[in-house]
Design a protein around this motif. Sequence first.
Motif, PDB file in Angstrom:
ATOM      1  N   ASN A 172       0.603  -0.569  -0.417  1.00 40.81           N
ATOM      2  CA  ASN A 172      -0.185   0.003   0.165  1.00 40.81           C
ATOM      3  C   ASN A 172       0.689   1.273  -0.399  1.00 40.81           C
ATOM      4  O   ASN A 172       1.021   2.105   0.810  1.00 40.81           O
ATOM      5  CB  ASN A 172      -0.999   0.138   1.535  1.00 40.81           C
ATOM      6  CG  ASN A 172      -2.739   0.822   1.171  1.00 40.81           C
ATOM      7  OD1 ASN A 172      -1.731   2.984   1.825  1.00 40.81           O
ATOM      8  ND2 ASN A 172      -3.134   0.502   0.229  1.00 40.81           N
ATOM      9  N   MET A 183      -0.186   1.587  -5.135  1.00 38.53           N
ATOM     10  CA  MET A 183      -1.492   1.787  -4.895  1.00 38.53           C
ATOM     11  C   MET A 183      -2.609   1.539  -6.310  1.00 38.53           C
ATOM     12  O   MET A 183      -3.724   1.759  -6.339  1.00 38.53           O
ATOM     13  CB  MET A 183      -1.773   3.340  -4.196  1.00 38.53           C
ATOM     14  CG  MET A 183      -1.893   3.315  -2.556  1.00 38.53           C
ATOM     15  SD  MET A 183      -2.409   4.366  -2.144  1.00 38.53           S
ATOM     16  CE  MET A 183      -1.632   5.554  -1.730  1.00 38.53           C
ATOM     17  N   TYR A 192      -4.729  -0.606  -6.670  1.00 39.55           N
ATOM     18  CA  TYR A 192      -6.364  -0.694  -6.798  1.00 39.55           C
ATOM     19  C   TYR A 192      -6.860   0.022  -6.788  1.00 39.55           C
ATOM     20  O   TYR A 192      -8.850  -0.164  -7.103  1.00 39.55           O
ATOM     21  CB  TYR A 192      -6.105  -0.409  -4.761  1.00 39.55           C
ATOM     22  CG  TYR A 192      -5.408  -0.786  -3.523  1.00 39.55           C
ATOM     23  CD1 TYR A 192      -5.961  -1.097  -2.906  1.00 39.55           C
ATOM     24  CD2 TYR A 192      -3.897  -0.499  -3.827  1.00 39.55           C
ATOM     25  CE1 TYR A 192      -5.153  -1.722  -1.877  1.00 39.55           C
ATOM     26  CE2 TYR A 192      -3.511  -1.511  -3.149  1.00 39.55           C
ATOM     27  CZ  TYR A 192      -3.666  -1.637  -1.402  1.00 39.55           C
ATOM     28  OH  TYR A 192      -3.294  -2.410  -0.982  1.00 39.55           O
ATOM     29  N   VAL A 202      -5.157  -8.016   0.243  1.00 42.41           N
ATOM     30  CA  VAL A 202      -4.465  -5.991   0.850  1.00 42.41           C
ATOM     31  C   VAL A 202      -4.240  -6.684   1.773  1.00 42.41           C
ATOM     32  O   VAL A 202      -4.508  -7.272   3.019  1.00 42.41           O
ATOM     33  CB  VAL A 202      -5.005  -5.475   0.211  1.00 42.41           C
ATOM     34  CG1 VAL A 202      -5.009  -5.592  -1.523  1.00 42.41           C
ATOM     35  CG2 VAL A 202      -6.058  -5.931   0.464  1.00 42.41           C
ATOM     36  N   THR A 215      -2.200  -1.562   6.947  1.00 47.48           N
ATOM     37  CA  THR A 215      -1.355  -1.779   5.941  1.00 47.48           C
ATOM     38  C   THR A 215       0.489  -1.612   6.568  1.00 47.48           C
ATOM     39  O   THR A 215       1.135  -0.811   6.184  1.00 47.48           O
ATOM     40  CB  THR A 215      -1.172   0.106   5.184  1.00 47.48           C
ATOM     41  OG1 THR A 215      -1.078   1.341   5.705  1.00 47.48           O
ATOM     42  CG2 THR A 215      -2.870  -0.042   4.404  1.00 47.48           C
TER      43      THR A 215
END
Length: 576
Positions: free
Chosen positions: A394, A399, A402, A417, A422
Amino acid sequence: MTTTTHPTAWAALADHLRHLGTRAVFALPGDDMALLGELERAADIRVVLCRDQRNAVFMATGYALTTGRPGVCVIGKGPALTNALTGVLEARSAAAPLLLIADGTRLDRLGTGAFQELDQLTAVRPYAKWAVRVDHADRLPAALDKATALAVNGTPGPVYVELAEQIAAEPVTRNGPWRPATPQRPGPDPDALAATAERLAAAERPLLLVGGGARHRNAGRRIEQLAERLGAGLFTTASGRGTVAEDHPLYCGVSGLYTVAPADALWQETDLVIALGSRLEETATFGWPEDASQLPVIQAVVDEAGLAMERPGAHVLGDAGRIVDGWTELLADHRPRGAWPERIRTVRAALARRAADRAEEAAKRVPDGAVPVADVLAALDRAVPADRVLVQENGLQDMWSYYFPHYALAVGGGSVVPSEQTPLGFGAAAAVGVRLAEPAGRPVVAVVGDGAFNLFRSELPTLADAGVAVLYVVLDNGGYGWLQSNLDRVSGPASRFAFTAARRSGNEGLADAHGFDHVRVTSPAELPAALTAAWRRVSAGTTAIVEVAVALEDTPPGMAESAGDFPVREPSAALG
């Protein structure tokens, strides 16, 4: 009643793992090797000997999220436990069923300054769903049965069992068989189900948000069928991704932080959110209407601890699959109203067009010697079979994956994930557990930043020893890109501090030392051949590392700049 006596506590634990159907144990044990001695005789259980306790827990968490069954991790005592706590925190936040087994100082030495003595229960209790220390051998069977039941039932989570050293070599007698380890699926209260079904039927512009609590609960595509019956737009949270089909015409992406124009408009227009298996954390609700009173939510979660009461609405408690089945039955005669389903399809089509424009705009910002992340995702999609599981981190550049449809899960594709916590390095390590949980032929790909991979790469010997084949796509922006972007915002380019630097990563030498493939890519033209060759090696059983030079300027879609934990969104005028 039949009794069974195991010669030692570790023998009892090994038998319990066989009862659970455990296929892999992730371990960095203490000085007592008795459990490994017992597992020598359990050829059907793979033991992955790790270099770091935190990574061991991350691997077990990846295994648990993939299978829905307990991941098992075995560690020593004292600093071994404190090293593991970040992993336990992640497992709790991710609602992953995890069984953490640790050594404990023998009872007669507590309080004497014994070697690696620590009040481990006090240390682990804030993070674990349940924690117990076993000081008497006859209490071990009940402790293991209870730990497993708590790990898999309700909201799943990590449990901790500490075996005091004095019981390790003692015989353990259990009265009767081990208890079933299958999670129970509680049905919803009929009145709450009926009341919420009425709210669903009355909604004219509903959105259905699918969270991680719905993983493994979408048999027969029941969730998509409910969305069709309601005419509801489909979104997932990041952890709920992989639950529903992303090629469905009502699917519009990942909610909250990862929703950009034009899909973000749906969250301003909806008159009801149906949150299925989501605790509605901040990343999932980022960008929702600021006036909470304007957006009612019907929340369906398995237990009351997951309820969020900040918005008006109602809730129903129970298994996500059974709640969906109940609503579908009660709404058998319901049909969508008005133009809302067509509005959703229009937005989905516009989102695809806008994504293509964004990718083109981003590519113009990328300097020579670097590769646009959108190109990486597109090339990966072409090079690796569609049923792959993508394991993610992340960070700043990773990113991109995502944001639908820059990365879209094909039918049969999977996703793992990090949770709201994170922790850096989770995805890189969890990919090992995912690989061991999945069938041999299913591809497992980890897309990770170089900062995360640097935290993980002490485990490259672990991959080599275990014979685990994962395709690592390492996006190299020179360090910690998210922190650098925040620093640039505060201090500008003249700062005497830096979180990134242009230097060799050293990954090539490490890969070669462990028999892995490695290639560094610095231009889009090199990508297709590099990924195709890497996947060929992985499919033959060898881990491969594709290191891709990326640029800090290549910010994720819709992001104007970083601003602490969350980005500043593009101005609406720029979104078109």
